[in-house]
Design a protein around this motif. Structure first.
Motif, PDB file in Angstrom:
ATOM      1  N   GLY A 130       0.832  -1.204   0.000  1.00  0.00           N
ATOM      2  CA  GLY A 130       0.000   0.000   0.000  1.00  0.00           C
ATOM      3  C   GLY A 130       0.864   1.250   0.000  1.00  0.00           C
ATOM      4  N   PRO A 131       0.554   2.197   0.889  1.00  0.00           N
ATOM      5  CA  PRO A 131       1.310   3.449   0.909  1.00  0.00           C
ATOM      6  C   PRO A 131       2.618   3.338   1.693  1.00  0.00           C
ATOM      7  N   ASN A 132       2.933   2.133   2.182  1.00  0.00           N
ATOM      8  CA  ASN A 132       4.144   1.966   2.985  1.00  0.00           C
ATOM      9  C   ASN A 132       5.382   1.936   2.107  1.00  0.00           C
ATOM     10  N   MET A 133       6.378   2.644   2.563  1.00  0.00           N
ATOM     11  CA  MET A 133       7.674   2.686   1.893  1.00  0.00           C
ATOM     12  C   MET A 133       8.744   2.561   2.964  1.00  0.00           C
ATOM     13  N   LEU A 134       9.941   2.251   2.541  1.00  0.00           N
ATOM     14  CA  LEU A 134      11.063   2.149   3.461  1.00  0.00           C
ATOM     15  C   LEU A 134      11.828   3.468   3.416  1.00  0.00           C
ATOM     16  N   LEU A 135      11.916   4.122   4.562  1.00  0.00           N
ATOM     17  CA  LEU A 135      12.664   5.363   4.681  1.00  0.00           C
ATOM     18  C   LEU A 135      14.015   5.042   5.302  1.00  0.00           C
ATOM     19  N   THR A 136      15.082   5.461   4.639  1.00  0.00           N
ATOM     20  CA  THR A 136      16.421   5.307   5.196  1.00  0.00           C
ATOM     21  C   THR A 136      16.999   6.700   5.387  1.00  0.00           C
ATOM     22  N   VAL A 137      17.446   6.949   6.608  1.00  0.00           N
ATOM     23  CA  VAL A 137      17.971   8.265   6.959  1.00  0.00           C
ATOM     24  C   VAL A 137      19.207   8.077   7.834  1.00  0.00           C
ATOM     25  N   ARG A 138      20.121   9.012   7.768  1.00  0.00           N
ATOM     26  CA  ARG A 138      21.346   8.961   8.562  1.00  0.00           C
ATOM     27  C   ARG A 138      20.995   9.186  10.029  1.00  0.00           C
ATOM     28  N   GLY A 139      21.521   8.318  10.895  1.00  0.00           N
ATOM     29  CA  GLY A 139      21.299   8.462  12.331  1.00  0.00           C
ATOM     30  C   GLY A 139      21.906   9.753  12.840  1.00  0.00           C
ATOM     31  N   ARG A 140      21.211  10.437  13.707  1.00  0.00           N
ATOM     32  CA  ARG A 140      21.660  11.757  14.174  1.00  0.00           C
ATOM     33  C   ARG A 140      22.864  11.659  15.088  1.00  0.00           C
ATOM     34  N   THR A 141      23.064  10.521  15.735  1.00  0.00           N
ATOM     35  CA  THR A 141      24.212  10.351  16.624  1.00  0.00           C
ATOM     36  C   THR A 141      25.292   9.503  15.977  1.00  0.00           C
ATOM     37  N   SER A 142      24.892   8.358  15.417  1.00  0.00           N
ATOM     38  CA  SER A 142      25.863   7.410  14.862  1.00  0.00           C
ATOM     39  C   SER A 142      26.322   7.786  13.467  1.00  0.00           C
ATOM     40  N   GLY A 143      25.468   8.473  12.709  1.00  0.00           N
ATOM     41  CA  GLY A 143      25.783   8.754  11.316  1.00  0.00           C
ATOM     42  C   GLY A 143      25.543   7.567  10.403  1.00  0.00           C
ATOM     43  N   LEU A 144      25.109   6.435  10.973  1.00  0.00           N
ATOM     44  CA  LEU A 144      24.854   5.223  10.185  1.00  0.00           C
ATOM     45  C   LEU A 144      23.450   5.265   9.590  1.00  0.00           C
ATOM     46  N   PRO A 145      23.273   4.616   8.440  1.00  0.00           N
ATOM     47  CA  PRO A 145      21.933   4.594   7.847  1.00  0.00           C
ATOM     48  C   PRO A 145      20.970   3.795   8.721  1.00  0.00           C
ATOM     49  N   ARG A 146      19.795   4.342   8.945  1.00  0.00           N
ATOM     50  CA  ARG A 146      18.739   3.702   9.735  1.00  0.00           C
ATOM     51  C   ARG A 146      17.489   3.648   8.872  1.00  0.00           C
ATOM     52  N   SER A 147      16.831   2.504   8.855  1.00  0.00           N
ATOM     53  CA  SER A 147      15.647   2.332   8.019  1.00  0.00           C
ATOM     54  C   SER A 147      14.417   2.054   8.860  1.00  0.00           C
ATOM     55  N   ALA A 148      13.303   2.612   8.426  1.00  0.00           N
ATOM     56  CA  ALA A 148      12.027   2.408   9.102  1.00  0.00           C
ATOM     57  C   ALA A 148      10.920   2.404   8.056  1.00  0.00           C
ATOM     58  N   PRO A 149       9.952   1.511   8.208  1.00  0.00           N
ATOM     59  CA  PRO A 149       8.793   1.570   7.329  1.00  0.00           C
ATOM     60  C   PRO A 149       7.918   2.764   7.714  1.00  0.00           C
ATOM     61  N   VAL A 150       7.490   3.517   6.718  1.00  0.00           N
ATOM     62  CA  VAL A 150       6.624   4.676   6.937  1.00  0.00           C
ATOM     63  C   VAL A 150       5.539   4.667   5.866  1.00  0.00           C
ATOM     64  N   ALA A 151       4.419   5.305   6.176  1.00  0.00           N
ATOM     65  CA  ALA A 151       3.356   5.466   5.187  1.00  0.00           C
ATOM     66  C   ALA A 151       3.471   6.875   4.611  1.00  0.00           C
ATOM     67  N   ILE A 152       3.390   6.950   3.308  1.00  0.00           N
ATOM     68  CA  ILE A 152       3.499   8.236   2.632  1.00  0.00           C
ATOM     69  C   ILE A 152       2.157   8.570   1.992  1.00  0.00           C
ATOM     70  N   ALA A 153       1.643   9.720   2.337  1.00  0.00           N
ATOM     71  CA  ALA A 153       0.396  10.210   1.755  1.00  0.00           C
ATOM     72  C   ALA A 153       0.749  11.017   0.514  1.00  0.00           C
ATOM     73  N   GLU A 154       0.196  10.613  -0.629  1.00  0.00           N
ATOM     74  CA  GLU A 154       0.397  11.338  -1.880  1.00  0.00           C
ATOM     75  C   GLU A 154      -0.954  11.904  -2.304  1.00  0.00           C
ATOM     76  N   PHE A 155      -0.977  13.231  -2.513  1.00  0.00           N
ATOM     77  CA  PHE A 155      -2.244  13.868  -2.866  1.00  0.00           C
ATOM     78  C   PHE A 155      -1.966  15.131  -3.660  1.00  0.00           C
ATOM     79  N   GLU A 156      -2.625  15.258  -4.789  1.00  0.00           N
ATOM     80  CA  GLU A 156      -2.502  16.427  -5.656  1.00  0.00           C
ATOM     81  C   GLU A 156      -1.054  16.796  -5.957  1.00  0.00           C
TER      82      GLU A 156
END
Length: 150
Positions: free
Chosen positions: A26-52
């Motif tokens: 569905g609207p779930n995607m995998l978000l990978t972002v740099r950790g604010r302390t470690s600097g290592l990539p961290r991934s989390a499933p998130v739902a993205i709302a797309e509209f207009e």
């Protein structure tokens, strides 16, 4: 809320694997972002709302780790259906978040097929009923980030 419910945390490894493999959820995607302390990539499933033609990530569980990391990094990668995309993000300020929860989110939900509407309603009934019922409280407790192509 500063962490997702236990059942969500327990299912996240499987959800991350399914999304990494490119299977649609569905609207779930995998978000990978740099950790604010470690600097290592961290991934989390998130739902993205797309509209207009615009896209947003709603922090369904409040100020959780991926929110703090994204707030610091201001950019990340989303993965969906085997494709990856670099994105920049901007956290909505209080007024814009209120407008999002009051105007945009209800219109987005109404645009979904019946099954999608029921899924969103169930998710937010568990995660934060205020998201559906109280835009002021939702804006105060559930950060929203708009996504832009990097």
């Amino acid at each position: 809320m500063t962490q997702a419910p236990a059942f969500v945390r327990a299912s996240n490894p499987l959800t991350r694997l399914v999304l990494r493999l490119g299977m649609p959820m569905g609207p779930n995607m995998l978000l990978t972002v740099r950790g604010r302390t470690s600097g290592l990539p961290r991934s989390a499933p998130v739902a993205i709302a797309e509209f207009e033609g615009r896209r947003w990530i709603i922090a369904a569980y409040g100020d959780v780790q991926w929110v703090r990391n994204l707030r610091t990094a201001g950019e990340g990668e989303i993965r969906h259906g085997g494709r990856s995309e670099q994105v920049r993000t901007t956290e909505l300020d209080a007024d814009a978040a209120l407008a999002f929860y009051r105007d945009t989110l209800p219109a987005f939900i109404a645009s979904l097929p019946w099954f999608g509407r029921r899924f969103v309603e169930l998710l937010f009934t568990v995660a934060g009923p205020e998201v559906l019922n109280d835009p002021v409280e939702a804006a105060a407790g559930h950060p929203v980030f708009e996504l832009f192509a990097a």
